[in-house]
Write a protein that holds these residues in place. Structure first.
Motif, PDB file in Angstrom:
ATOM      1  N   ASP A 177      16.331  22.244  18.967  1.00  0.00           N
ATOM      2  CA  ASP A 177      17.363  21.851  18.342  1.00  0.00           C
ATOM      3  C   ASP A 177      18.790  22.384  18.419  1.00  0.00           C
ATOM      4  OD1 ASP A 177      16.936  24.205  17.005  1.00  0.00           O
ATOM      5  OD2 ASP A 177      17.132  23.341  14.969  1.00  0.00           O
ATOM      6  N   LEU A 178      18.887  23.065  19.681  1.00  0.00           N
ATOM      7  CA  LEU A 178      20.318  23.709  20.033  1.00  0.00           C
ATOM      8  C   LEU A 178      21.425  22.692  19.925  1.00  0.00           C
ATOM      9  CD1 LEU A 178      21.314  26.508  20.849  1.00  0.00           C
ATOM     10  CD2 LEU A 178      21.309  25.683  23.168  1.00  0.00           C
ATOM     11  N   ASP A 179      21.154  21.548  20.736  1.00  0.00           N
ATOM     12  CA  ASP A 179      22.083  20.468  20.990  1.00  0.00           C
ATOM     13  C   ASP A 179      21.523  19.383  21.655  1.00  0.00           C
ATOM     14  OD1 ASP A 179      25.224  20.327  20.738  1.00  0.00           O
ATOM     15  OD2 ASP A 179      24.473  19.159  22.647  1.00  0.00           O
ATOM     16  N   HIS A 190      17.289  22.052  30.512  1.00  0.00           N
ATOM     17  CA  HIS A 190      18.101  20.796  31.303  1.00  0.00           C
ATOM     18  C   HIS A 190      19.203  20.556  30.472  1.00  0.00           C
ATOM     19  CE1 HIS A 190      14.346  19.272  33.329  1.00  0.00           C
ATOM     20  NE2 HIS A 190      13.660  20.132  32.412  1.00  0.00           N
ATOM     21  N   LEU A 191      20.447  20.632  31.217  1.00  0.00           N
ATOM     22  CA  LEU A 191      21.725  20.342  30.450  1.00  0.00           C
ATOM     23  C   LEU A 191      22.256  18.948  30.987  1.00  0.00           C
ATOM     24  CD1 LEU A 191      23.105  23.980  31.335  1.00  0.00           C
ATOM     25  CD2 LEU A 191      22.057  23.124  29.173  1.00  0.00           C
ATOM     26  N   VAL A 219      29.269  21.199  25.010  1.00  0.00           N
ATOM     27  CA  VAL A 219      28.515  22.471  25.395  1.00  0.00           C
ATOM     28  C   VAL A 219      29.335  22.866  26.739  1.00  0.00           C
ATOM     29  CG1 VAL A 219      26.507  23.312  26.124  1.00  0.00           C
ATOM     30  CG2 VAL A 219      26.404  22.054  24.136  1.00  0.00           C
ATOM     31  N   PHE A 220      29.570  24.141  26.784  1.00  0.00           N
ATOM     32  CA  PHE A 220      30.173  24.732  27.870  1.00  0.00           C
ATOM     33  C   PHE A 220      29.254  25.565  28.742  1.00  0.00           C
ATOM     34  CE2 PHE A 220      34.216  23.344  26.415  1.00  0.00           C
ATOM     35  CZ  PHE A 220      35.145  23.360  27.507  1.00  0.00           C
ATOM     36  N   ARG A 232      27.758  28.152  26.081  1.00  0.00           N
ATOM     37  CA  ARG A 232      28.606  28.148  24.684  1.00  0.00           C
ATOM     38  C   ARG A 232      28.373  26.864  24.060  1.00  0.00           C
ATOM     39  NH1 ARG A 232      32.932  30.363  28.704  1.00  0.00           N
ATOM     40  NH2 ARG A 232      32.747  32.650  28.333  1.00  0.00           N
ATOM     41  N   TYR A 233      27.970  26.911  22.759  1.00  0.00           N
ATOM     42  CA  TYR A 233      27.413  25.605  22.007  1.00  0.00           C
ATOM     43  C   TYR A 233      27.755  25.760  20.666  1.00  0.00           C
ATOM     44  CZ  TYR A 233      24.058  28.896  19.881  1.00  0.00           C
ATOM     45  OH  TYR A 233      23.557  30.048  18.966  1.00  0.00           O
TER      46      TYR A 233
END
Length: 327
Positions: A177-179, A190-191, A219-220, A232-233
């Motif tokens: 559940d980070l983003d 996976h980004l 999200v960086f 960075r989130y």
């Protein structure tokens, strides 16, 4: 889509950190238009007049933070102005020392910044990096220092939550559940990314996770050397960061510090001047000043000068006290 492959050493070396310097850079992006949803509008409304009235040369900083493009995945930031923090909670001063020590070979970027600024940096790195550090310090005092206890509390709470998720269920539980733009499957992170694709390996360096109040909704990711790979989130609860609805005075807190001081602490959910506090609480300006002096002596309130005004805000101890009392 970027796929970040984790080995055993990478999982072992994944860590969390906070970065005041990154919040400087990300908040400048907000002032330049990266907040189309208006999440940080209350903060920006207060800060823009202070910056305009201040006698400070902020160009060395603002030139290096490009105007964000319409795409949420574009708008690079030069890596050398916000290197990965080496410790979990560095001070801004420590991070600025790292910036001033940037090797000249790293003073390059593909970001859309004024060529003259980059030419000056390469021509005289010592002088120009010093000017950059001075601009960052000036901006911090005007725009972020009065609000830092509140931002810091949000970021630290997120790290505590993430650490608990890691303990409960490992990396999969941590990232679940980070983003919405991030997911974990079979040892790979996976980004979502509209520009870059392919596999990236951490090569035993681990991943640095940095919650950031001003990065939302992006999200960086920084996956290129020489810095540690980092993500960075946005932290949990960032939508409530600038909530300004008047807080009720906690009876429990009033029983400890008195009703007037409890009322002042409740109103300092956002930085305010003595005049503002007098208007909100119904106390006289002189009475507010006396209570603020006592609260400052107890380490519950701090003061920051913003242009011609002095703003008061709860310290970390003050935030903890108010939260514990349920105010």
């Amino acid at each position: 889509m970027i796929e970040v492959e984790f080995g055993l050493e990478d999982v072992a070396r994944t860590r969390f950190a906070l970065s005041p310097l990154w919040e400087v850079v990300a908040s400048v992006r907000v002032l330049k238009g990266a907040d189309e949803q208006g999440l940080h509008h209350p903060w920006a409304e207060r800060v823009r007049p202070r910056l305009a009235a201040a006698d400070a040369d902020l160009a060395p900083l603002f030139d290096l933070v490009p105007v964000p493009a319409r795409s949420p995945w574009s708008g690079r930031v030069p890596g050398f102005i916000c290197p990965a923090p080496a410790t979990p909670l560095p001070s801004l001063a420590v991070e600025l020392e790292a910036v001033k020590a940037t090797p000249p070979v790293l003073l390059h970027t593909t970001a859309e910044v004024p060529p003259a600024r980059m030419a000056a940096l390469r021509a005289d790195p010592g002088r120009e990096l010093g000017r950059l550090a001075e601009a960052i310090e000036a901006y911090w005092e005007l725009a972020l220092a009065p609000y830092w206890p509140r931002v810091l509390t949000l970021l630290e709470n997120d790290i505590r939550y993430r650490a608990g998720r890691l303990v409960e269920g490992g990396a999969q539980h941590l990232f679940a559940d980070l983003d919405p733009q991030v997911c974990w499957a079979d040892g790979t992170l996976h980004l979502e990314h509209r520009t870059f694709h392919g596999m990236r390996r951490l090569d035993g360096r681990g991943l640095l996770l940095v919650p950031s109040a001003f990065v939302w909704p992006r999200v960086f990711s920084v996956l290129n050397e020489p810095w540690q790979p980092s993500l960075r989130y946005p932290p949990r609860g960032v939508g409530t960061l600038w909530h300004t609805r008047p807080a009720p005075v906690s009876e429990a807190l009033a029983g400890v510090v008195g009703r007037s001081r409890a009322a002042i602490l409740a109103q300092l959910a956002a930085p305010a001047s003595t005049t503002d506090l007098a208007h909100r609480t119904g106390l006289t300006p002189g009475g507010v000043s006396q209570h603020l002096a006592a609260l400052r002596a107890a380490g519950l309130v701090g003061a920051h000068r913003a242009g011609r005004h002095v703003l008061y805000a709860r310290t970390r101890a003050g935030e903890t006290l108010v939260t514990a009392a349920g105010a």
